[in-house]
Design an enzyme around this catalytic site. Sequence first.
Site, PDB file in Angstrom:
ATOM      1  N   CYS A  74      -4.676 -36.360  14.402  1.00 17.29           N
ATOM      2  CA  CYS A  74      -5.406 -37.235  15.343  1.00 17.29           C
ATOM      3  C   CYS A  74      -5.220 -36.731  16.770  1.00 17.29           C
ATOM      4  O   CYS A  74      -6.177 -36.694  17.549  1.00 17.29           O
ATOM      5  CB  CYS A  74      -4.903 -38.677  15.240  1.00 17.29           C
ATOM      6  SG  CYS A  74      -5.121 -39.446  13.633  1.00 17.29           S
TER       7      CYS A  74
ATOM      8  N   CYS B 144      -0.034 -39.675  14.549  1.00 12.25           N
ATOM      9  CA  CYS B 144      -0.745 -38.761  13.653  1.00 12.25           C
ATOM     10  C   CYS B 144      -1.048 -37.436  14.359  1.00 12.25           C
ATOM     11  O   CYS B 144      -1.821 -37.404  15.321  1.00 12.25           O
ATOM     12  CB  CYS B 144      -2.040 -39.450  13.200  1.00 12.25           C
ATOM     13  SG  CYS B 144      -3.250 -38.391  12.421  1.00 12.25           S
TER      14      CYS B 144
END
Length: 106
Positions: free
Chosen positions: A33, A30
């Site tokens: 992230c 991600c």
Amino acid sequence: MEYKFTADNFGAEVLQASTPVLVDFYADWCNPCRMMGPLVAKVAEEYAGRIKVGKCNIDENMELAATYRISSIPAFVVFKGGKPVATYVGGMSAADLREKMEQVLA
């Protein structure tokens, strides 16, 4: 200090913690992230002793992600007294993250 939360230590480290806990639910693939990673680490240092901060990889801990209904990442869940009290989804600035931590301590 930034903790690593897993299914094995979640109960002891998060649910039984004496201080508030910020759990960063993330995945390695991600991009948002990954962008939040350094900010979360910095907040972990700044709030050491007042808020326990750590990460939980949703790919390695799917049951935890399901338990707390994590459907988008990054997701930040604040626990107090063993209960989730706030959830924030998506990337944010360092200032926004600090502001949310100050609200937790208020």
